[in-house]
Design a protein around this motif. Structure first.
Motif, mmCIF file in Angstrom:
data_model
loop_
_atom_site.group_PDB
_atom_site.id
_atom_site.type_symbol
_atom_site.label_atom_id
_atom_site.label_comp_id
_atom_site.label_asym_id
_atom_site.label_seq_id
_atom_site.Cartn_x
_atom_site.Cartn_y
_atom_site.Cartn_z
ATOM 1 N N PRO A 2 -33.405 46.605 28.832
ATOM 2 C CA PRO A 2 -32.256 46.641 27.921
ATOM 3 C C PRO A 2 -31.564 45.293 27.741
ATOM 4 O O PRO A 2 -30.797 45.115 26.784
ATOM 5 N N GLU A 3 -31.826 44.349 28.641
ATOM 6 C CA GLU A 3 -31.196 43.028 28.521
ATOM 7 C C GLU A 3 -31.740 42.233 27.334
ATOM 8 O O GLU A 3 -31.092 41.300 26.855
ATOM 9 N N VAL A 4 -32.916 42.607 26.847
ATOM 10 C CA VAL A 4 -33.496 41.920 25.686
ATOM 11 C C VAL A 4 -32.730 42.334 24.434
ATOM 12 O O VAL A 4 -32.516 43.523 24.188
ATOM 13 N N SER A 5 -32.302 41.363 23.631
ATOM 14 C CA SER A 5 -31.501 41.636 22.437
ATOM 15 C C SER A 5 -32.326 42.327 21.360
ATOM 16 O O SER A 5 -33.560 42.231 21.332
ATOM 17 N N SER A 6 -31.641 43.017 20.452
ATOM 18 C CA SER A 6 -32.333 43.718 19.366
ATOM 19 C C SER A 6 -33.046 42.728 18.454
ATOM 20 O O SER A 6 -34.142 43.011 17.951
ATOM 21 N N GLY A 7 -32.440 41.553 18.234
ATOM 22 C CA GLY A 7 -33.082 40.539 17.397
ATOM 23 C C GLY A 7 -34.388 40.059 17.994
ATOM 24 O O GLY A 7 -35.390 39.905 17.285
ATOM 25 N N MET A 8 -34.388 39.837 19.315
ATOM 26 C CA MET A 8 -35.610 39.381 19.964
ATOM 27 C C MET A 8 -36.669 40.484 19.966
ATOM 28 O O MET A 8 -37.864 40.208 19.816
ATOM 29 N N ARG A 9 -36.243 41.729 20.100
ATOM 30 C CA ARG A 9 -37.209 42.831 20.039
ATOM 31 C C ARG A 9 -37.881 42.894 18.669
ATOM 32 O O ARG A 9 -39.078 43.188 18.571
#
Length: 329
Positions: free
Chosen positions: A41-48
Protein backbone atom coordinates in the motif's frame (compact mmCIF):
# COMPACT_ATOMS: atom_id res chain seq x y z
CA UNK A 1 3.13 -18.79 -22.13
CA UNK A 2 0.28 -17.47 -20.00
CA UNK A 3 0.60 -19.73 -16.95
CA UNK A 4 4.20 -18.79 -16.13
CA UNK A 5 5.58 -15.45 -15.00
CA UNK A 6 8.59 -13.47 -13.89
CA UNK A 7 7.70 -11.93 -10.51
CA UNK A 8 9.28 -9.04 -8.62
CA UNK A 9 8.48 -6.93 -5.55
CA UNK A 10 8.33 -3.16 -4.96
CA UNK A 11 7.57 -2.00 -1.42
CA UNK A 12 7.78 1.74 -2.16
CA UNK A 13 7.99 4.21 -5.06
CA UNK A 14 11.80 4.18 -5.02
CA UNK A 15 12.03 0.42 -5.54
CA UNK A 16 9.39 0.74 -8.27
CA UNK A 17 12.09 2.41 -10.37
CA UNK A 18 14.20 -0.73 -10.12
CA UNK A 19 11.20 -2.95 -10.86
CA UNK A 20 10.43 -0.90 -13.98
CA UNK A 21 14.00 -1.21 -15.29
CA UNK A 22 13.95 -4.97 -14.60
CA UNK A 23 10.60 -5.36 -16.35
CA UNK A 24 11.76 -3.32 -19.33
CA UNK A 25 14.98 -5.35 -19.59
CA UNK A 26 12.87 -8.54 -19.74
CA UNK A 27 10.72 -6.92 -22.46
CA UNK A 28 13.78 -5.78 -24.37
CA UNK A 29 15.04 -9.37 -24.47
CA UNK A 30 11.70 -10.65 -25.77
CA UNK A 31 10.59 -12.86 -22.90
CA UNK A 32 7.64 -15.10 -23.74
CA UNK A 33 6.41 -15.15 -20.13
CA UNK A 34 4.06 -12.88 -18.23
CA UNK A 35 5.44 -10.14 -15.96
CA UNK A 36 3.97 -9.63 -12.48
CA UNK A 37 4.90 -7.23 -9.69
CA UNK A 38 3.85 -7.35 -6.04
CA UNK A 39 3.33 -3.93 -4.42
CA UNK A 40 2.48 -2.78 -0.92
CA UNK A 41 0.00 0.00 0.00
CA UNK A 42 2.97 2.37 0.35
CA UNK A 43 3.28 2.49 -3.45
CA UNK A 44 1.42 5.54 -4.80
CA UNK A 45 -1.49 5.21 -7.24
CA UNK A 46 0.48 7.15 -9.86
CA UNK A 47 3.40 4.75 -9.65
CA UNK A 48 1.04 1.77 -9.85
CA UNK A 49 -0.37 3.16 -13.09
CA UNK A 50 3.17 3.29 -14.53
CA UNK A 51 3.83 -0.29 -13.40
CA UNK A 52 0.74 -1.34 -15.40
CA UNK A 53 2.40 -0.01 -18.56
CA UNK A 54 5.32 -2.45 -18.18
CA UNK A 55 3.88 -5.38 -16.20
CA UNK A 56 0.99 -7.64 -17.14
CA UNK A 57 -0.16 -7.82 -13.54
CA UNK A 58 0.22 -5.49 -10.56
CA UNK A 59 -0.83 -7.20 -7.32
CA UNK A 60 -1.15 -5.26 -4.06
CA UNK A 61 -0.27 -7.27 -0.96
CA UNK A 62 0.12 -6.50 2.72
CA UNK A 63 3.65 -5.76 3.90
CA UNK A 64 5.29 -8.48 5.98
CA UNK A 65 8.21 -7.54 8.22
CA UNK A 66 10.49 -9.79 10.26
CA UNK A 67 11.04 -6.95 12.77
CA UNK A 68 14.27 -8.74 13.68
CA UNK A 69 16.37 -5.66 14.45
CA UNK A 70 19.17 -7.63 16.11
CA UNK A 71 20.01 -9.88 13.16
CA UNK A 72 19.40 -7.10 10.64
CA UNK A 73 21.83 -4.92 12.59
CA UNK A 74 24.55 -7.52 12.01
CA UNK A 75 24.29 -6.80 8.29
CA UNK A 76 23.74 -3.08 8.92
CA UNK A 77 20.62 -3.37 6.73
CA UNK A 78 17.55 -2.63 8.90
CA UNK A 79 15.41 -2.08 5.79
CA UNK A 80 15.64 -5.76 4.80
CA UNK A 81 13.00 -6.87 7.31
CA UNK A 82 10.27 -5.92 4.84
CA UNK A 83 11.65 -8.45 2.35
CA UNK A 84 9.46 -11.03 4.12
CA UNK A 85 6.75 -9.54 1.88
CA UNK A 86 8.37 -11.60 -0.88
CA UNK A 87 6.64 -14.67 0.59
CA UNK A 88 3.38 -13.46 -1.01
CA UNK A 89 4.74 -14.65 -4.36
CA UNK A 90 3.64 -18.19 -3.41
CA UNK A 91 0.02 -16.96 -3.43
CA UNK A 92 0.05 -16.35 -7.20
CA UNK A 93 -1.57 -19.72 -7.79
CA UNK A 94 -2.98 -18.82 -11.22
CA UNK A 95 0.58 -19.46 -12.44
CA UNK A 96 2.02 -22.98 -12.56
CA UNK A 97 5.65 -21.87 -12.27
CA UNK A 98 7.40 -18.56 -11.67
CA UNK A 99 10.85 -17.01 -11.50
CA UNK A 100 11.25 -14.43 -8.76
CA UNK A 101 13.73 -11.60 -9.36
CA UNK A 102 14.59 -8.81 -6.94
CA UNK A 103 13.89 -5.26 -8.12
CA UNK A 104 17.64 -4.53 -8.03
CA UNK A 105 18.44 -7.15 -10.68
CA UNK A 106 18.91 -6.56 -14.39
CA UNK A 107 18.50 -9.05 -17.24
CA UNK A 108 21.33 -9.01 -19.80
CA UNK A 109 19.78 -11.52 -22.26
CA UNK A 110 16.74 -13.75 -22.65
CA UNK A 111 16.57 -16.07 -19.61
CA UNK A 112 13.32 -17.93 -20.31
CA UNK A 113 15.23 -21.20 -19.97
CA UNK A 114 14.99 -20.70 -16.19
CA UNK A 115 11.46 -22.10 -16.42
CA UNK A 116 12.96 -25.49 -17.31
CA UNK A 117 14.18 -25.66 -13.68
CA UNK A 118 12.18 -26.86 -10.70
CA UNK A 119 11.42 -25.45 -7.26
CA UNK A 120 13.61 -24.54 -5.46
CA UNK A 121 16.35 -23.52 -7.91
CA UNK A 122 18.69 -20.63 -7.08
CA UNK A 123 22.31 -19.52 -7.50
CA UNK A 124 24.91 -19.69 -4.72
CA UNK A 125 25.47 -16.59 -2.62
CA UNK A 126 28.89 -15.04 -3.14
CA UNK A 127 29.29 -14.42 0.58
CA UNK A 128 28.54 -18.02 1.65
CA UNK A 129 28.21 -20.38 -1.34
CA UNK A 130 26.57 -23.17 0.69
CA UNK A 131 23.63 -20.77 0.90
CA UNK A 132 21.69 -19.59 -2.11
CA UNK A 133 21.04 -15.94 -2.88
CA UNK A 134 17.30 -15.23 -2.84
CA UNK A 135 17.50 -12.48 -5.46
CA UNK A 136 16.70 -14.95 -8.26
CA UNK A 137 14.88 -18.26 -7.76
CA UNK A 138 12.48 -20.64 -9.48
CA UNK A 139 9.34 -21.64 -7.54
CA UNK A 140 5.86 -23.09 -7.88
CA UNK A 141 3.05 -20.98 -6.38
CA UNK A 142 1.19 -22.91 -3.71
CA UNK A 143 -0.97 -21.81 -0.79
CA UNK A 144 0.24 -24.85 1.12
CA UNK A 145 3.88 -23.77 0.73
CA UNK A 146 2.92 -20.17 1.59
CA UNK A 147 1.25 -21.23 4.86
CA UNK A 148 4.15 -23.53 5.73
CA UNK A 149 6.58 -20.65 5.18
CA UNK A 150 4.53 -18.34 7.43
CA UNK A 151 4.41 -21.00 10.15
CA UNK A 152 8.14 -21.66 9.80
CA UNK A 153 8.85 -17.90 10.04
CA UNK A 154 6.73 -17.63 13.20
CA UNK A 155 8.42 -20.62 14.84
CA UNK A 156 12.04 -20.23 13.72
CA UNK A 157 12.47 -16.70 12.37
CA UNK A 158 15.38 -15.97 10.04
CA UNK A 159 19.07 -16.26 10.80
CA UNK A 160 19.77 -12.99 8.96
CA UNK A 161 16.48 -11.24 9.73
CA UNK A 162 15.49 -11.16 6.05
CA UNK A 163 13.89 -13.45 3.52
CA UNK A 164 17.20 -15.05 2.46
CA UNK A 165 17.91 -16.54 5.89
CA UNK A 166 14.33 -17.80 6.19
CA UNK A 167 14.25 -19.39 2.72
CA UNK A 168 17.65 -21.06 3.19
CA UNK A 169 16.45 -22.63 6.42
CA UNK A 170 13.15 -23.71 4.88
CA UNK A 171 14.73 -25.17 1.73
CA UNK A 172 17.59 -26.50 3.82
CA UNK A 173 18.65 -29.33 1.51
CA UNK A 174 19.42 -27.02 -1.43
CA UNK A 175 23.19 -27.30 -0.89
CA UNK A 176 23.30 -31.10 -0.96
CA UNK A 177 20.18 -32.68 -2.46
CA UNK A 178 20.08 -31.87 -6.18
CA UNK A 179 22.79 -30.12 -8.18
CA UNK A 180 20.17 -29.51 -10.88
CA UNK A 181 18.66 -26.88 -8.57
CA UNK A 182 21.94 -24.97 -8.39
CA UNK A 183 21.67 -22.14 -10.92
CA UNK A 184 25.00 -21.02 -12.38
CA UNK A 185 26.33 -17.86 -10.73
CA UNK A 186 25.85 -16.15 -14.12
CA UNK A 187 22.09 -16.06 -13.43
CA UNK A 188 22.63 -13.96 -10.30
CA UNK A 189 25.98 -12.23 -10.71
CA UNK A 190 26.76 -9.86 -7.87
CA UNK A 191 27.96 -6.62 -9.42
CA UNK A 192 30.24 -6.02 -6.44
CA UNK A 193 31.50 -9.59 -5.89
CA UNK A 194 33.28 -9.80 -9.24
CA UNK A 195 36.33 -8.09 -7.71
CA UNK A 196 36.92 -10.96 -5.28
CA UNK A 197 37.91 -13.25 -8.16
CA UNK A 198 38.74 -11.03 -11.12
CA UNK A 199 40.34 -13.80 -13.23
CA UNK A 200 37.08 -15.77 -13.08
CA UNK A 201 35.08 -12.69 -14.04
CA UNK A 202 37.44 -12.02 -16.95
CA UNK A 203 36.98 -15.62 -18.10
CA UNK A 204 33.22 -16.14 -17.51
CA UNK A 205 31.84 -12.61 -17.09
CA UNK A 206 31.08 -12.07 -20.77
CA UNK A 207 28.41 -14.81 -20.47
CA UNK A 208 26.61 -13.14 -17.55
CA UNK A 209 22.81 -13.35 -17.86
CA UNK A 210 21.52 -11.50 -14.79
CA UNK A 211 23.38 -8.88 -12.75
CA UNK A 212 22.35 -8.19 -9.15
CA UNK A 213 23.12 -4.82 -7.57
CA UNK A 214 23.61 -6.11 -4.03
CA UNK A 215 24.29 -3.79 -1.10
CA UNK A 216 22.77 -0.64 0.31
CA UNK A 217 23.74 1.54 -2.67
CA UNK A 218 21.46 0.91 -5.64
CA UNK A 219 21.73 2.12 -9.26
CA UNK A 220 19.10 4.80 -8.62
CA UNK A 221 21.32 6.30 -5.88
CA UNK A 222 23.87 7.31 -8.52
CA UNK A 223 23.81 10.31 -10.83
CA UNK A 224 23.84 9.85 -14.59
CA UNK A 225 24.94 12.11 -17.42
CA UNK A 226 22.74 11.24 -20.44
CA UNK A 227 25.01 13.16 -22.84
CA UNK A 228 28.20 11.27 -21.97
CA UNK A 229 26.31 8.16 -20.70
CA UNK A 230 28.49 8.06 -17.60
CA UNK A 231 27.45 7.20 -14.06
CA UNK A 232 28.32 9.67 -11.33
CA UNK A 233 27.97 9.92 -7.57
CA UNK A 234 28.61 13.09 -5.60
CA UNK A 235 30.00 14.71 -8.71
CA UNK A 236 32.69 12.11 -9.34
CA UNK A 237 32.73 8.92 -11.35
CA UNK A 238 31.93 6.08 -8.97
CA UNK A 239 32.28 2.33 -9.15
CA UNK A 240 35.11 0.28 -10.55
CA UNK A 241 36.05 -1.07 -13.95
CA UNK A 242 33.66 -4.01 -13.86
CA UNK A 243 30.71 -2.38 -12.12
CA UNK A 244 30.46 0.72 -14.28
CA UNK A 245 29.29 -1.06 -17.46
CA UNK A 246 26.45 -2.68 -15.50
CA UNK A 247 25.45 0.64 -13.92
CA UNK A 248 25.60 2.37 -17.32
CA UNK A 249 23.38 -0.34 -18.83
CA UNK A 250 20.83 0.08 -16.02
CA UNK A 251 20.79 3.84 -16.53
CA UNK A 252 20.51 3.53 -20.32
CA UNK A 253 17.28 1.57 -19.88
CA UNK A 254 16.07 3.95 -17.16
CA UNK A 255 16.66 7.10 -19.21
CA UNK A 256 15.27 5.63 -22.44
CA UNK A 257 12.18 3.80 -21.19
CA UNK A 258 11.36 4.61 -17.55
CA UNK A 259 12.14 8.31 -17.20
CA UNK A 260 9.68 9.33 -19.98
CA UNK A 261 6.91 7.47 -18.11
CA UNK A 262 7.78 9.24 -14.84
CA UNK A 263 7.91 12.64 -16.57
CA UNK A 264 4.52 11.99 -18.18
CA UNK A 265 3.05 11.10 -14.78
CA UNK A 266 4.54 14.24 -13.23
CA UNK A 267 3.01 16.36 -16.00
CA UNK A 268 -0.42 14.73 -15.62
CA UNK A 269 -0.36 15.19 -11.84
CA UNK A 270 0.72 18.82 -12.25
CA UNK A 271 -2.06 19.51 -14.75
CA UNK A 272 -4.54 17.70 -12.52
CA UNK A 273 -3.54 19.90 -9.56
CA UNK A 274 -3.93 23.03 -11.69
CA UNK A 275 -7.35 21.81 -12.84
CA UNK A 276 -8.41 21.17 -9.23
CA UNK A 277 -7.34 24.69 -8.27
CA UNK A 278 -9.23 26.18 -11.23
CA UNK A 279 -12.40 24.26 -10.36
CA UNK A 280 -12.16 25.31 -6.71
CA UNK A 281 -11.72 28.94 -7.77
CA UNK A 282 -14.69 28.72 -10.18
CA UNK A 283 -16.92 27.23 -7.48
CA UNK A 284 -15.86 29.99 -5.13
CA UNK A 285 -16.71 32.64 -7.76
CA UNK A 286 -20.11 31.04 -8.45
CA UNK A 287 -20.88 30.90 -4.73
CA UNK A 288 -20.14 34.60 -4.39
CA UNK A 289 -22.06 35.48 -7.58
CA UNK A 290 -25.16 33.50 -6.68
CA UNK A 291 -25.20 34.31 -2.99
CA UNK A 292 -28.91 34.85 -2.16
CA UNK A 293 -29.93 38.34 -1.11
CA UNK A 294 -31.24 38.88 2.39
CA UNK A 295 -35.05 38.90 2.45
CA UNK A 296 -36.83 41.93 3.88
CA UNK A 297 -39.31 41.52 6.78
CA UNK A 298 -42.15 42.25 4.31
CA UNK A 299 -40.99 39.39 2.03
CA UNK A 300 -40.80 37.03 4.98
CA UNK A 301 -44.33 37.94 6.15
CA UNK A 302 -45.71 37.49 2.63
CA UNK A 303 -44.14 33.99 2.37
CA UNK A 304 -45.72 33.00 5.69
CA UNK A 305 -49.13 34.30 4.53
CA UNK A 306 -48.78 32.30 1.28
CA UNK A 307 -47.84 29.15 3.23
CA UNK A 308 -44.23 29.06 1.91
CA UNK A 309 -42.52 28.19 5.21
CA UNK A 310 -38.93 26.92 5.44
CA UNK A 311 -39.50 24.32 8.16
CA UNK A 312 -35.98 22.91 7.92
CA UNK A 313 -34.13 26.19 7.50
CA UNK A 314 -34.61 29.64 8.97
CA UNK A 315 -38.24 28.90 9.94
CA UNK A 316 -37.39 25.76 11.86
CA UNK A 317 -39.05 25.51 15.29
CA UNK A 318 -35.71 25.54 17.12
CA UNK A 319 -34.72 28.84 15.51
CA UNK A 320 -38.11 30.43 16.23
CA UNK A 321 -37.93 29.23 19.85
CA UNK A 322 -34.44 30.73 20.16
CA UNK A 323 -35.73 34.11 18.92
CA UNK A 324 -38.68 34.03 21.33
CA UNK A 325 -36.42 33.13 24.25
CA UNK A 326 -34.10 36.02 23.39
CA UNK A 327 -37.08 38.41 23.11
CA UNK A 328 -38.59 37.29 26.41
CA UNK A 329 -35.22 37.49 28.14
Amino acid sequence: VTDQAFVTLATNDVYCQGALVLGQSLRNHMTSRKLAVLTTPEVSSGMRSILHSVFDEVVEVDALDSADSVRLALMQRPELGVTFTKLHCWTLTHYSKCVFMDADTLVLCNVDELFDREEFSAAPDSGWPDCFNSGVFVFRPSLKTYNLLLRFAAEHGSFDGGDQGLLNSFFSNWATADIGKHLPFLYNLSSSAVYTYIPAFNHFGRDAKVVHFLGATKPWNYKYNPQTKTVMQDGTTSGSFHQLPFLALWWNIYSASVLPLLEKLQKVESESEEYKNEVAHSISELTIHFKPEESSPEDERRKWEEGRIDYRGKDAFERIKKKLDAFLH
